[in-house]
Design a protein around this motif. Sequence first.
Motif, mmCIF file in Angstrom:
data_model
loop_
_atom_site.group_PDB
_atom_site.id
_atom_site.type_symbol
_atom_site.label_atom_id
_atom_site.label_comp_id
_atom_site.label_asym_id
_atom_site.label_seq_id
_atom_site.Cartn_x
_atom_site.Cartn_y
_atom_site.Cartn_z
ATOM 1 N N UNK A 77 0.719 -1.052 -0.023
ATOM 2 C CA UNK A 77 -0.118 0.122 -0.228
ATOM 3 C C UNK A 77 1.000 1.286 -0.030
ATOM 4 N N UNK A 78 0.450 2.386 -0.655
ATOM 5 C CA UNK A 78 1.203 3.611 -0.795
ATOM 6 C C UNK A 78 0.800 4.392 0.342
ATOM 7 N N UNK A 94 -4.487 -10.400 6.898
ATOM 8 C CA UNK A 94 -5.245 -10.408 8.083
ATOM 9 C C UNK A 94 -5.491 -9.033 8.507
ATOM 10 N N UNK A 95 -4.912 -7.901 7.690
ATOM 11 C CA UNK A 95 -5.406 -6.574 7.893
ATOM 12 C C UNK A 95 -6.672 -6.040 7.564
ATOM 13 N N UNK A 96 -7.553 -5.411 7.874
ATOM 14 C CA UNK A 96 -9.015 -4.913 7.204
ATOM 15 C C UNK A 96 -8.562 -3.554 6.784
ATOM 16 N N UNK A 97 -7.656 -2.711 7.451
ATOM 17 C CA UNK A 97 -7.360 -1.484 6.978
ATOM 18 C C UNK A 97 -5.998 -1.192 7.140
ATOM 19 N N UNK A 98 -5.736 -0.079 6.520
ATOM 20 C CA UNK A 98 -4.133 0.412 6.820
ATOM 21 C C UNK A 98 -3.948 0.590 8.345
ATOM 22 N N UNK A 99 -2.884 0.190 9.005
ATOM 23 C CA UNK A 99 -2.646 0.498 10.265
ATOM 24 C C UNK A 99 -2.439 2.181 10.463
ATOM 25 N N UNK A 100 -2.309 2.869 11.764
ATOM 26 C CA UNK A 100 -1.962 4.104 11.522
ATOM 27 C C UNK A 100 -0.454 4.141 12.079
ATOM 28 N N UNK A 111 6.505 5.453 12.917
ATOM 29 C CA UNK A 111 6.247 4.298 14.037
ATOM 30 C C UNK A 111 4.805 4.011 13.644
ATOM 31 N N UNK A 112 4.686 2.638 13.306
ATOM 32 C CA UNK A 112 3.314 1.891 13.047
ATOM 33 C C UNK A 112 2.718 1.657 14.454
ATOM 34 N N UNK A 113 1.422 2.048 14.578
ATOM 35 C CA UNK A 113 0.646 1.838 15.571
ATOM 36 C C UNK A 113 -0.230 0.450 15.223
ATOM 37 N N UNK A 114 -0.098 -0.414 16.305
ATOM 38 C CA UNK A 114 -0.717 -1.680 16.052
ATOM 39 C C UNK A 114 -2.142 -1.736 16.368
ATOM 40 N N UNK A 115 -2.992 -2.346 15.802
ATOM 41 C CA UNK A 115 -4.433 -2.349 15.997
ATOM 42 C C UNK A 115 -5.239 -1.297 15.397
ATOM 43 N N UNK A 139 -2.771 9.351 10.359
ATOM 44 C CA UNK A 139 -1.204 9.890 10.695
ATOM 45 C C UNK A 139 -1.282 10.777 11.773
ATOM 46 N N UNK A 140 -0.682 10.555 12.679
ATOM 47 C CA UNK A 140 -0.379 11.557 13.830
ATOM 48 C C UNK A 140 1.000 12.193 13.707
ATOM 49 N N UNK A 141 1.241 13.441 13.665
ATOM 50 C CA UNK A 141 2.479 14.207 13.632
ATOM 51 C C UNK A 141 2.749 14.793 14.775
#
Length: 150
Positions: A77-78, A94-100, A111-115, A139-141
């Motif tokens: 994914x981009x 197993x991912x329904x959506x992109x992670x945060x 940093x990837x946020x899991x869940x 995305x959190x900045x």
Amino acid sequence: MSKLTPSEIEKLKKNLKEKGYKLTPQRRAIVDIIIRNEGDHLTTEELYDLVKVECPEIGLATVYRTVQLLEELGVVSKLDLNDGCYRYELVHENENHQHHHLVCSECGKVIEVQGDLLEVLEQEIESKYNFKIKNHSVKFYGICSECKKN
């Protein structure tokens, strides 16, 4: 580090074949580099630099076309971090959506946020607006712990 399972590789080969493509050595090298560098959110140019070590004959255009193809097939994914470059990451079955993602404004670390933290909000939006959400990107900045120390 996550590896594609044999069944995921077979699924990739099948998807490529159905669309009239083969998993060429160059494409396989690009996928391998993405897998080995999972979590690094590489740009196409960074992928090219890494793949060129193993496949010196590969061209940048081949990497661009392959990344575009892998995105169309749902393998990667981009990710747009508003820095003028698109970055790519593996999509897991197993991912329904992109992670945060958390993006440091100081050093650029991602940093990837899991869940998936937005399930309740999604349900409310779908109900209120009669809108079926297929995916979302958050995305959190801010400033990472390393930069906060400095």
